[in-house]
Design a protein around this motif. Sequence first.
Motif, PDB file in Angstrom:
ATOM      1  N   VAL A  46       0.800  -1.260  -0.039  1.00  0.00           N
ATOM      2  CA  VAL A  46       0.057   0.014  -0.029  1.00  0.00           C
ATOM      3  C   VAL A  46       0.886   1.359   0.230  1.00  0.00           C
ATOM      4  CG1 VAL A  46      -0.072  -0.077   2.680  1.00  0.00           C
ATOM      5  CG2 VAL A  46      -2.115   0.970   1.207  1.00  0.00           C
ATOM      6  N   ASP A 128      -2.797  -2.683  -8.489  1.00  0.00           N
ATOM      7  CA  ASP A 128      -3.707  -1.397  -8.550  1.00  0.00           C
ATOM      8  C   ASP A 128      -5.308  -1.679  -8.463  1.00  0.00           C
ATOM      9  OD1 ASP A 128      -3.850   1.331  -8.722  1.00  0.00           O
ATOM     10  OD2 ASP A 128      -4.506   1.206 -10.673  1.00  0.00           O
ATOM     11  N   ILE A 129      -5.520  -2.189  -7.152  1.00  0.00           N
ATOM     12  CA  ILE A 129      -6.934  -2.614  -6.779  1.00  0.00           C
ATOM     13  C   ILE A 129      -7.653  -1.243  -6.219  1.00  0.00           C
ATOM     14  CG2 ILE A 129      -8.333  -3.861  -5.306  1.00  0.00           C
ATOM     15  CD1 ILE A 129      -6.723  -6.092  -5.935  1.00  0.00           C
ATOM     16  N   TRP A 130      -8.635  -0.894  -6.484  1.00  0.00           N
ATOM     17  CA  TRP A 130      -9.501   0.276  -5.706  1.00  0.00           C
ATOM     18  C   TRP A 130     -10.685  -0.095  -5.009  1.00  0.00           C
ATOM     19  CZ3 TRP A 130      -8.156   5.601  -6.539  1.00  0.00           C
ATOM     20  CH2 TRP A 130      -7.134   6.104  -7.292  1.00  0.00           C
ATOM     21  N   GLU A 132     -12.995  -1.215  -2.735  1.00  0.00           N
ATOM     22  CA  GLU A 132     -13.212  -1.328  -0.963  1.00  0.00           C
ATOM     23  C   GLU A 132     -14.596  -2.138  -0.397  1.00  0.00           C
ATOM     24  OE1 GLU A 132     -12.794   2.429   0.303  1.00  0.00           O
ATOM     25  OE2 GLU A 132     -10.654   2.788   0.123  1.00  0.00           O
ATOM     26  N   TRP A 137     -14.418  -8.742  -3.019  1.00  0.00           N
ATOM     27  CA  TRP A 137     -13.235  -9.147  -2.921  1.00  0.00           C
ATOM     28  C   TRP A 137     -13.079 -10.774  -2.486  1.00  0.00           C
ATOM     29  CZ3 TRP A 137      -8.306  -9.645  -4.030  1.00  0.00           C
ATOM     30  CH2 TRP A 137      -7.512 -10.466  -3.307  1.00  0.00           C
ATOM     31  N   THR A 156      -1.196  -4.801  -5.089  1.00  0.00           N
ATOM     32  CA  THR A 156      -0.916  -3.191  -4.939  1.00  0.00           C
ATOM     33  C   THR A 156      -2.166  -2.441  -4.783  1.00  0.00           C
ATOM     34  OG1 THR A 156      -0.551  -2.493  -7.154  1.00  0.00           O
ATOM     35  CG2 THR A 156       1.145  -3.785  -6.384  1.00  0.00           C
ATOM     36  N   THR A 157      -2.215  -1.437  -3.930  1.00  0.00           N
ATOM     37  CA  THR A 157      -3.301  -0.464  -3.781  1.00  0.00           C
ATOM     38  C   THR A 157      -2.919   0.793  -3.121  1.00  0.00           C
ATOM     39  OG1 THR A 157      -5.453  -0.405  -2.814  1.00  0.00           O
ATOM     40  CG2 THR A 157      -3.814  -1.561  -1.476  1.00  0.00           C
ATOM     41  N   ARG A 158      -3.634   1.716  -3.339  1.00  0.00           N
ATOM     42  CA  ARG A 158      -3.356   3.249  -2.754  1.00  0.00           C
ATOM     43  C   ARG A 158      -4.274   3.251  -1.293  1.00  0.00           C
ATOM     44  NH1 ARG A 158      -3.475   7.741  -7.582  1.00  0.00           N
ATOM     45  NH2 ARG A 158      -2.497   6.413  -8.976  1.00  0.00           N
ATOM     46  N   SER A 159      -5.090   2.276  -1.191  1.00  0.00           N
ATOM     47  CA  SER A 159      -6.108   2.339  -0.026  1.00  0.00           C
ATOM     48  C   SER A 159      -5.728   1.382   1.184  1.00  0.00           C
ATOM     49  CB  SER A 159      -7.270   2.070  -0.668  1.00  0.00           C
ATOM     50  OG  SER A 159      -8.279   1.768   0.389  1.00  0.00           O
ATOM     51  N   VAL A 162      -8.416  -1.326   1.576  1.00  0.00           N
ATOM     52  CA  VAL A 162      -8.218  -2.537   0.615  1.00  0.00           C
ATOM     53  C   VAL A 162      -7.152  -3.428   1.270  1.00  0.00           C
ATOM     54  CG1 VAL A 162      -7.412  -3.112  -1.711  1.00  0.00           C
ATOM     55  CG2 VAL A 162      -9.002  -1.300  -1.609  1.00  0.00           C
TER      56      VAL A 162
END
Length: 263
Positions: A46, A128-130, A132, A137, A156-159, A162
């Motif tokens: 993350v 790059d999973i967004w 939530e 999932w 991999t994620t920005r959240s 997640v």
Amino acid sequence: MTKKRQETHSFEREDEIIGRDDDKAALLKLVLESQSEENVYIIPIVGFGGLGKTALVLLVYNDEMVKSHFELTMFVCVSNVFDVKLIVANIIKSVTNQAPDQNLEMDQLQKQLRDKIDGKKYLLILDDIWNEDPEQWSRLKKLLMGGTNGSRIIVTTRSLKVAKITNKCESHVLKLKGLSDDDAWSLFKKIAFEQRYVDSTNSTFVEVGKQILKRCGGVPLVIKTIASTLSLKETENEWHSFKEYELAKISQIEGDILHTLEL
């Protein structure tokens, strides 16, 4: 409107990635050595946009030890739309190098997927999973649990949400940070001076460059973008002008800086 991110792929040149040796070692340990009660273990990475999550994953994905450790390695770019049917089709495509028939129903696709991965030790990258939504999932995860002991899924994620949905054990969540000052300067210098318009030993360019670099927050994509712009500017005045006028417009808020650079 939502802007679709440029699709990623499974190749990255190792010599172009700077400052991720420790992160690579930590991720390799999780991929190759960590023990789990589950056959298929999920490792979330993350961090906000531009930190190089995908680049780090690819360092590990293409490592020779990793290639020899797993029977199957698969890479899928998920991005904004979390469509389970599409993700399953893309996993199959990654295994077979051929897209499944678009007319197949979900039941036929899931049978194909399980036929390819069940009973095998595999490594799957979901980049790059967004999404939530835990239920979405869970639907995908159920189809991926047939791998043998030692199988790994890297997300991999920005959240952070997640990351917590995919693995509730926080000690196995890899939180990526910005580059150190030395590594950030190495990356900046490599790009900003590559055109040879300016001299990397000239104290004026070095001083202005380091002042500009402070605004980049150690984010590799930001450093690359700004350094590439500067590499085409030949005079001290142009560098000073960039620092005083153009750079001042860039917000340092994590979520805004990449959008501002795009504009």
